[in-house]
Write a protein that holds these residues in place. Sequence first.
Motif, PDB file in Angstrom:
ATOM      1  N   ASN A 176      81.318 -46.415 -83.704  1.00 11.37           N
ATOM      2  CA  ASN A 176      81.637 -45.039 -83.328  1.00 11.37           C
ATOM      3  C   ASN A 176      80.874 -44.382 -82.433  1.00 11.37           C
ATOM      4  O   ASN A 176      79.517 -44.384 -82.899  1.00 11.37           O
ATOM      5  N   ASP A 177      81.014 -44.247 -81.179  1.00  8.95           N
ATOM      6  CA  ASP A 177      80.068 -43.626 -80.306  1.00  8.95           C
ATOM      7  C   ASP A 177      79.648 -42.076 -80.542  1.00  8.95           C
ATOM      8  O   ASP A 177      78.557 -41.702 -80.101  1.00  8.95           O
ATOM      9  N   VAL A 178      80.597 -41.432 -81.094  1.00  8.13           N
ATOM     10  CA  VAL A 178      80.205 -40.260 -81.395  1.00  8.13           C
ATOM     11  C   VAL A 178      78.982 -40.227 -82.704  1.00  8.13           C
ATOM     12  O   VAL A 178      78.010 -39.508 -82.653  1.00  8.13           O
ATOM     13  N   ARG A 179      79.089 -40.862 -83.521  1.00  2.00           N
ATOM     14  CA  ARG A 179      77.927 -41.244 -84.373  1.00  2.00           C
ATOM     15  C   ARG A 179      76.559 -41.735 -83.904  1.00  2.00           C
ATOM     16  O   ARG A 179      75.544 -41.486 -84.266  1.00  2.00           O
ATOM     17  N   ILE A 180      76.859 -42.478 -82.833  1.00  4.77           N
ATOM     18  CA  ILE A 180      75.646 -43.113 -82.202  1.00  4.77           C
ATOM     19  C   ILE A 180      74.930 -41.944 -81.457  1.00  4.77           C
ATOM     20  O   ILE A 180      73.714 -41.924 -81.261  1.00  4.77           O
ATOM     21  N   ASN A 181      75.750 -41.068 -80.761  1.00  8.80           N
ATOM     22  CA  ASN A 181      75.339 -39.756 -79.908  1.00  8.80           C
ATOM     23  C   ASN A 181      74.523 -39.143 -81.109  1.00  8.80           C
ATOM     24  O   ASN A 181      73.580 -38.305 -80.821  1.00  8.80           O
ATOM     25  N   GLN A 182      74.965 -38.701 -82.226  1.00 11.98           N
ATOM     26  CA  GLN A 182      74.473 -38.238 -83.238  1.00 11.98           C
ATOM     27  C   GLN A 182      72.845 -38.888 -83.588  1.00 11.98           C
ATOM     28  O   GLN A 182      71.981 -38.058 -83.937  1.00 11.98           O
ATOM     29  N   LEU A 183      72.778 -40.039 -83.764  1.00 15.47           N
ATOM     30  CA  LEU A 183      71.549 -40.946 -84.035  1.00 15.47           C
ATOM     31  C   LEU A 183      70.729 -40.456 -82.732  1.00 15.47           C
ATOM     32  O   LEU A 183      69.392 -40.434 -83.183  1.00 15.47           O
ATOM     33  N   SER A 184      70.898 -40.595 -81.520  1.00 18.22           N
ATOM     34  CA  SER A 184      70.469 -40.182 -80.366  1.00 18.22           C
ATOM     35  C   SER A 184      69.651 -38.734 -80.480  1.00 18.22           C
ATOM     36  O   SER A 184      68.582 -38.435 -80.306  1.00 18.22           O
ATOM     37  N   LEU A 185      70.677 -37.848 -80.908  1.00 14.36           N
ATOM     38  CA  LEU A 185      69.948 -36.484 -81.492  1.00 14.36           C
ATOM     39  C   LEU A 185      69.092 -36.390 -82.234  1.00 14.36           C
ATOM     40  O   LEU A 185      68.209 -35.721 -81.979  1.00 14.36           O
ATOM     41  N   ALA A 186      69.171 -37.157 -83.255  1.00 14.53           N
ATOM     42  CA  ALA A 186      68.165 -37.165 -84.246  1.00 14.53           C
ATOM     43  C   ALA A 186      66.799 -37.667 -83.934  1.00 14.53           C
ATOM     44  O   ALA A 186      65.929 -37.171 -84.185  1.00 14.53           O
TER      45      ALA A 186
END
Length: 351
Positions: free
Chosen positions: A174-184
């Motif tokens: 899930n790339d949206v969740r990956i982007n959320q990891l990047s934000l974190a």
Amino acid sequence: MDFQEAIDFAVAHEVPWPRDPTCDPARWGVHHADPAPFNRLRGPVHERGGVSGVIRAGGSEAAAWGEPDRADLTFSVAKTYLALLAGLAHSRGLLDVNERVGNRVPGIGFEGAHNGQVTWTHLLEQTSEWSGTCFGMPDTVEHNRRVSHDPKPPQGAKGEPRQLQVPGTYWEYNDVRINQLSLALLHVFRRPLEEVFREEFLVPLGGGEGFAWRGYDDAWVTIDGQRIPSVPGGSHWGGGVSISARDQARIGQLLLDGGAHQGRQLLPAEWIDRMRQPCAVAPFYGWLSWLNRDGAMFADASRESWFLVGAGGHYTWIDPANSAVAVVRWIDPARSPGFVHRVVRALARGS
């Protein structure tokens, strides 16, 4: 070692994407499979080169072809680069993999009964089941996504919302969740991840020329008064990492060598080992990397092999059994087993 047969095979089987993404947009990228209005690019992309790659054996470059120094988009190989940044943060005491993300970085979407359970480990193994919107993209756009090395059949149509599971119990790419990891991770480092990755990994390894990690046009945050882009862990909707094949091979060598380079430990060996451990609910996957423990990914590759994989035919292959690293770019993914087979044969002949 003679890798010419493998090189010729790769060059003869280029991915059927146009080299210029603007000349035939419908045949370039992976965003077309998303439900509207999310089936569009949100960040910059650029022209690509042809098939290229680098093979390292015994710690030295043994072969290179195409344009190995050209910085090209590398799609989801960038996910593994986020795992390296998480390892750097962990080594500096900036995060604990077992802690809840919201305890470390409050106020960015890791609160509540469901998202409040998400740990860094969940994000790294893609079992977080994080729910929400990251820079305008809902996690549901990636529900029921099917990727080539995932043996689990989708439960519904791409983008069709499904019942969420308890964090840690269900694997989904899930790339949206990956982007959320990047934000974190951006909130952990409090400076652009592009700078951190270049300074802490690429420059010490002797690389970094042309490297860029671009965000979406509207994915910016303000931290300590500085406006900073939050970068995606791939190029699904544009942006992402542009890097050369030689630099990808340098990163692969760093992983092969347990995080060490010329007597300096850039990452703890324990972190690299943990990246290769299979996820309990998805044993084909480690921490943002693909495993070959049962040979299902590539039957001819050693069972110790692990891979960084990106759409468009991008592979960084780390093979501890043969002390080798192979990078191939823009190969037709359907033909990648043929490339692996020929590299394995060359390694066997040369041993």
